[in-house]
Design an enzyme around this catalytic site. Structure first.
Site, PDB file in Angstrom:
ATOM      1  N   TYR A   2       1.808 -20.596  -2.994  1.00  0.00           N
ATOM      2  CA  TYR A   2       1.956 -19.289  -3.630  1.00  0.00           C
ATOM      3  C   TYR A   2       3.010 -18.496  -2.845  1.00  0.00           C
ATOM      4  O   TYR A   2       2.904 -18.350  -1.616  1.00  0.00           O
ATOM      5  CB  TYR A   2       0.612 -18.538  -3.649  1.00  0.00           C
ATOM      6  CG  TYR A   2       0.798 -17.119  -4.132  1.00  0.00           C
ATOM      7  CD1 TYR A   2       1.143 -16.875  -5.461  1.00  0.00           C
ATOM      8  CD2 TYR A   2       0.708 -16.035  -3.271  1.00  0.00           C
ATOM      9  CE1 TYR A   2       1.377 -15.578  -5.903  1.00  0.00           C
ATOM     10  CE2 TYR A   2       0.934 -14.740  -3.703  1.00  0.00           C
ATOM     11  CZ  TYR A   2       1.274 -14.518  -5.029  1.00  0.00           C
ATOM     12  OH  TYR A   2       1.524 -13.243  -5.461  1.00  0.00           O
ATOM     13  N   LYS A  33       6.080 -11.038   2.288  1.00  0.00           N
ATOM     14  CA  LYS A  33       5.163 -10.244   3.082  1.00  0.00           C
ATOM     15  C   LYS A  33       5.014 -10.733   4.523  1.00  0.00           C
ATOM     16  O   LYS A  33       4.475 -10.020   5.365  1.00  0.00           O
ATOM     17  CB  LYS A  33       3.796 -10.210   2.393  1.00  0.00           C
ATOM     18  CG  LYS A  33       3.850  -9.468   1.067  1.00  0.00           C
ATOM     19  CD  LYS A  33       4.408  -8.103   1.268  1.00  0.00           C
ATOM     20  CE  LYS A  33       4.851  -7.340   0.053  1.00  0.00           C
ATOM     21  NZ  LYS A  33       4.603  -7.814  -1.253  1.00  0.00           N
ATOM     22  N   HIS A  61       6.432  -0.824   1.973  1.00  0.00           N
ATOM     23  CA  HIS A  61       6.122  -1.592   0.756  1.00  0.00           C
ATOM     24  C   HIS A  61       6.533  -0.711  -0.418  1.00  0.00           C
ATOM     25  O   HIS A  61       5.694  -0.140  -1.097  1.00  0.00           O
ATOM     26  CB  HIS A  61       4.616  -1.885   0.741  1.00  0.00           C
ATOM     27  CG  HIS A  61       4.180  -2.883  -0.285  1.00  0.00           C
ATOM     28  ND1 HIS A  61       2.879  -2.976  -0.713  1.00  0.00           N
ATOM     29  CD2 HIS A  61       4.847  -3.841  -0.951  1.00  0.00           C
ATOM     30  CE1 HIS A  61       2.770  -3.954  -1.596  1.00  0.00           C
ATOM     31  NE2 HIS A  61       3.956  -4.488  -1.770  1.00  0.00           N
ATOM     32  N   CYS A  93      -0.076  -2.117  -8.972  1.00  0.00           N
ATOM     33  CA  CYS A  93      -0.385  -0.720  -9.292  1.00  0.00           C
ATOM     34  C   CYS A  93       0.807   0.004  -9.917  1.00  0.00           C
ATOM     35  O   CYS A  93       0.874   1.237  -9.887  1.00  0.00           O
ATOM     36  CB  CYS A  93      -0.859   0.018  -8.051  1.00  0.00           C
ATOM     37  SG  CYS A  93      -2.496  -0.498  -7.515  1.00  0.00           S
ATOM     38  N   GLY A  94       1.771  -0.738 -10.445  1.00  0.00           N
ATOM     39  CA  GLY A  94       2.835  -0.100 -11.217  1.00  0.00           C
ATOM     40  C   GLY A  94       4.157   0.083 -10.494  1.00  0.00           C
ATOM     41  O   GLY A  94       5.022   0.811 -10.969  1.00  0.00           O
ATOM     42  N   THR A 151       6.706  -2.182  -9.787  1.00  0.00           N
ATOM     43  CA  THR A 151       7.869  -2.766 -10.462  1.00  0.00           C
ATOM     44  C   THR A 151       8.134  -2.070 -11.789  1.00  0.00           C
ATOM     45  O   THR A 151       9.285  -1.783 -12.133  1.00  0.00           O
ATOM     46  CB  THR A 151       7.652  -4.279 -10.695  1.00  0.00           C
ATOM     47  OG1 THR A 151       7.333  -4.878  -9.444  1.00  0.00           O
ATOM     48  CG2 THR A 151       8.894  -4.932 -11.264  1.00  0.00           C
ATOM     49  N   ASN A 167      -2.313 -13.159 -12.074  1.00  0.00           N
ATOM     50  CA  ASN A 167      -1.256 -12.953 -11.074  1.00  0.00           C
ATOM     51  C   ASN A 167      -0.063 -13.879 -11.332  1.00  0.00           C
ATOM     52  O   ASN A 167       0.712 -14.161 -10.431  1.00  0.00           O
ATOM     53  CB  ASN A 167      -1.819 -13.182  -9.662  1.00  0.00           C
ATOM     54  CG  ASN A 167      -0.933 -12.607  -8.576  1.00  0.00           C
ATOM     55  OD1 ASN A 167      -0.220 -11.615  -8.809  1.00  0.00           O
ATOM     56  ND2 ASN A 167      -0.945 -13.216  -7.399  1.00  0.00           N
ATOM     57  N   ALA A 168       0.062 -14.383 -12.567  1.00  0.00           N
ATOM     58  CA  ALA A 168       1.255 -15.169 -12.920  1.00  0.00           C
ATOM     59  C   ALA A 168       2.476 -14.291 -12.689  1.00  0.00           C
ATOM     60  O   ALA A 168       2.406 -13.069 -12.832  1.00  0.00           O
ATOM     61  CB  ALA A 168       1.172 -15.599 -14.376  1.00  0.00           C
ATOM     62  N   ARG A 176      -4.610   3.614  -6.945  1.00  0.00           N
ATOM     63  CA  ARG A 176      -5.392   3.259  -8.134  1.00  0.00           C
ATOM     64  C   ARG A 176      -6.695   4.026  -7.969  1.00  0.00           C
ATOM     65  O   ARG A 176      -7.618   3.577  -7.292  1.00  0.00           O
ATOM     66  CB  ARG A 176      -5.614   1.750  -8.157  1.00  0.00           C
ATOM     67  CG  ARG A 176      -6.304   1.214  -9.406  1.00  0.00           C
ATOM     68  CD  ARG A 176      -6.418  -0.306  -9.318  1.00  0.00           C
ATOM     69  NE  ARG A 176      -5.189  -0.983  -9.701  1.00  0.00           N
ATOM     70  CZ  ARG A 176      -4.908  -1.434 -10.915  1.00  0.00           C
ATOM     71  NH1 ARG A 176      -5.800  -1.289 -11.886  1.00  0.00           N
ATOM     72  NH2 ARG A 176      -3.779  -2.048 -11.170  1.00  0.00           N
TER      73      ARG A 176
HETATM   74  C1  SPV Z   1       2.421  -8.183  -3.637  1.00  0.00           C
HETATM   75  O1  SPV Z   1       1.347  -8.758  -3.867  1.00  0.00           O
HETATM   76  O2  SPV Z   1       2.474  -7.058  -3.124  1.00  0.00           O
HETATM   77  C2  SPV Z   1       3.680  -8.813  -4.005  1.00  0.00           C
HETATM   78  C3  SPV Z   1       3.691 -10.219  -4.253  1.00  0.00           C
HETATM   79  O3  SPV Z   1       4.693  -8.180  -4.002  1.00  0.00           O
HETATM   80  S1  SPV Z   1       3.435 -11.102  -2.808  1.00  0.00           S
HETATM   81  O4  SPV Z   1       3.368 -10.203  -1.686  1.00  0.00           O
HETATM   82  O5  SPV Z   1       4.584 -11.977  -2.666  1.00  0.00           O
HETATM   83  O6  SPV Z   1       2.218 -11.840  -2.990  1.00  0.00           O
HETATM   84 MN    MN Z   2       4.390  -6.280  -2.964  1.00  0.00          MN
END
Ligand code: SPV
Ligand code: MN
Length: 625
Positions: free
Chosen positions: A222, A231, A250, A274-275, A277, A386-387, A419
């Site tokens: 993943y 991350k 973040h 939580c919005g 993107t 989470n696709a 949220r």
């Molecule tokens: C998040 O979950 O905050 C993401 C995807 O941006 S990842 O961190 O890559 O799982």
């Molecule tokens: Mn993220």
């Protein structure tokens, strides 16, 4: 040159050897050689970011079976294992040297013990496989923001994703001093099933060795666990930023277009799913980044860059109504990696696509048909919640032209969005920097979502939306945020948003589109062109301004009734929120700055006074006089 380079020679083609020789950083040789030794790979591929090398990575992602072609040109799909569908908090730990202890809220393990464990799992993990070496520039190359990264991985999917999501770093490494610092990531997907997914999910480990700027990740594919510059390196960057006096956040970054062709930049922190993107991708605005920002004080102004150069976005609910721009990209030819969607006759489908889904196909569980259940008898959905999709930002028509500006963009506002079903109004502005950082950032509450493995809907504090990624004492993180803005000549305005407020019947009080109005209101506020009402929790919009914006932005009638419902100050819920936040810091964060308690006490006081005058639920207009 050191002995490491020669030790690597037998595993490389002459061309790859020459590519590596062109980099003169002995620490890079050392990391690659030690990774190769530990994982016992058969061959090593050095990705120089040339068109030829990138094409090779892309082809290998298909040839290895980690990705397959879809119908549209440039589209591929990758599946992760059924137990590998999100960031795994339990498996992710900081390696902490003996005698040091992080906050109880952070997952940690003794460094020596952790290194022995994770290296044991990585030992011989690449036997018979190629180890791919990728060089990355986090942030625009050759800028004060740039941090270099080097990843060794045995996954062509990971290497391919990095091409879409990060700026190339080979040339930067080549031109850098031999002693230039860089972050290191060693990843192995571990043993693979015939479907090419990691099989040993019980032995999944993601360990962060901040002492050595190194991340180890094993038995997972993943991307949030394996694409090291997402991350994982972010955790190291937060630490570096805190010691050096800048911010690693973040946050998305966007340009909001205002009257007369004006463009104002905002960054916004939202927990996963939580919005974030969809805010950055609002139609008519421009996007610089959707996930990670570095923010520095340059000439006493807060300036930000996107660390990444692509989007690894949640695909659920991307449809022509709610996310028109992304929908178009995902349904047009161009380079896209889909993950964990449903595939039927070469077409990807996802939850919330806006049309009916096929009753069968291939998904993260293998061959899928409606009614299929997992080992515990639970129905397997057609596509995972989470696709995701991965695309390069430069392929988007709304990509902001300043994306590669080495000085970043000037931030006029920063946004914190949680949220929060009960307390905070949909949008408000803080009284000042400190109030915003504490009452919106440090008090950010959310619920666990599908983006991390585990139960959904559990309420939690997610400080600045970076709670999962902070690798320093948590209180210090709050202090550094406070300090950063205080030093600026003019700090950005701070806004709190809440897209998830519900009414008594548990219905959302807003539609997803409404956020566009909030963004436009913030743009006007920053530019001194909208009024506001001072309430106990912050400045909230005036009805007249919102009515005009709803009409202009969404072509929607906005009733007074809706306004009152959305912006009523809910005193009991707000008092309860303050209780929870203060308790969290008292119990978990021994170095909480006193200011946090003071600012929240003042907020409590304002709420109590308002309650005495107006009662528990107060129309925003009661505060207007
Ligand atoms: C998040 O979950 O905050 C993401 C995807 O941006 S990842 O961190 O890559 O799982
Ligand atoms: Mn993220």
């Amino acid at each position: 040159m050191n002995g490491y380079l020669e030790a690597l020679h037998p595993k490389m083609s002459e061309g790859d050897y020459q590519k590596l020789c062109a980099i003169t950083n002995p620490k890079a040789y050392e990391f690659i050689a030690k990774s190769s030794d530990l994982c016992n790979c058969e061959k090593i591929f050095i990705c120089s970011d040339s068109a030829e090398d990138i094409a090779y990575v892309r082809n290998q992602a298909i040839a290895s079976g980690e990705e397959s072609f879809l119908n549209l040109k440039g589209h591929t799909v990758h599946f992760d294992g059924i137990h590998d569908q999100g960031r795994d908090r339990k498996a992710t730990k900081y390696l902490v040297p003996r005698g040091i202890s992080f906050s109880k809220a952070l997952n940690q393990i003794d460094r020596q013990e952790g290194l022995v464990e994770v290296k044991g799992l990585l030992r011989d993990s690449m036997q018979g496989h190629t180890m791919i070496v990728r060089f990355i520039s986090l942030g625009p190359a050759n800028s004060v923001f740039t941090i270099l990264g080097l990843q060794c991985t045995d996954s062509w999917y990971v290497a391919h994703s990095e091409d879409l999501l990060y700026r190339p770093g080979y040339e930067v490494f080549r031109q850098s001093e031999p002693n230039r610092e860089f972050l290191r990531v060693l990843h192995s997907a571990g043993s693979l099933s015939p479907k090419k997914t990691s099989t040993e999910f019980n032995k999944k480990r993601i360990y962060i060795d901040y002492m050595d700027s190194t991340i180890y990740s094993v038995n997972t594919q993943y991307a949030g666990n394996s694409v090291g510059f997402k991350k994982l390196a972010f955790r190291l960057a937060i630490r570096k930023a805190n010691y050096e006096g800048w911010l690693a956040e973040h946050m998305m970054i966007m340009g909001v277009h205002g009257p007369g062709g004006r463009k104002t930049y905002f960054s916004g922190a939202f927990p996963s799913a939580c919005g974030k993107t969809s805010t950055a991708m609002l139609p008519g605005e421009s996007i610089l980044g959707d996930d990670i920002a570095y923010i520095r004080d340059i000439g006493s102004v807060a300036r930000a860059v996107n660390v990444e150069s692509g989007i690894f976005g949640i695909i659920k609910d991307v449809n022509p109504t709610d996310d028109a721009l992304i929908y178009k990209v995902l349904t047009s030819p161009g380079e896209v990696i889909f993950s964990n969607v449903l595939v039927n006759e070469g077409r990807p489908y996802w939850l919330g696509i806006g049309s009916e889904l096929p009753k069968e196909g291939k998904n993260f569980s293998g061959d899928w048909h409606e009614g299929k259940t997992d080992d515990e008898g639970n129905a397997i959905p057609p596509a995972h919640k989470n696709a995701r999709y991965a695309v390069a930002l430069k392929d988007l028509e709304n990509c902001d032209p300043e994306i590669d500006n080495p000085l970043g963009v000037k931030l006029s506002g920063i946004i914190y969005g949680g949220r929060d079903a009960k307390a905070y109004v949909p949008v408000q502005q803080s009284f000042d920097w400190e109030h915003g950082i504490i009452a919106y950032g440090a008090s950010l509450e959310t619920e666990t979502t599908f983006a991390t493995i585990g139960k959904e809907g559990i309420p939690e504090i997610n400080m600045m939306s970076t709670q999962d990624f902070i690798s320093i004492p948590l209180g210090q993180n709050v202090s550094n945020n406070l300090e950063f803005g205080r030093k600026l000549k003019k700090s950005p305005f701070v806004f709190g948003v809440n897209y998830f407020l519900r009414d008594k019947k548990n219905q959302f009080v807003n539609t997803p589109q409404d956020k566009h109005v909030w963004i436009k209101w913030m743009e006007l506020r920053v530019n001194g062109e909208a009024g506001a009402i001072r309430t106990p929790t912050g400045f909230v919009p005036k009805y007249g301004d919102l009515k005009k914006l709803f009409d202009r932005v969404l072509n929607k009638e906005y009733s007074k009734e809706d306004y009152i419902k959305q912006f009523t100050i809910r005193v009991p819920e707000n008092l309860a929120k303050i209780e929870r936040v203060q308790r969290f810091y008292q119990e978990n964060v021994s170095d909480t700055p006193l200011e946090l308690f003071e600012i929240l006490d003042q907020q409590r006081q304002r709420l109590v006074e308002a309650k005495a005058q107006f009662g528990d639920y107060i129309s925003p207009e009661s505060f207007e006089w």
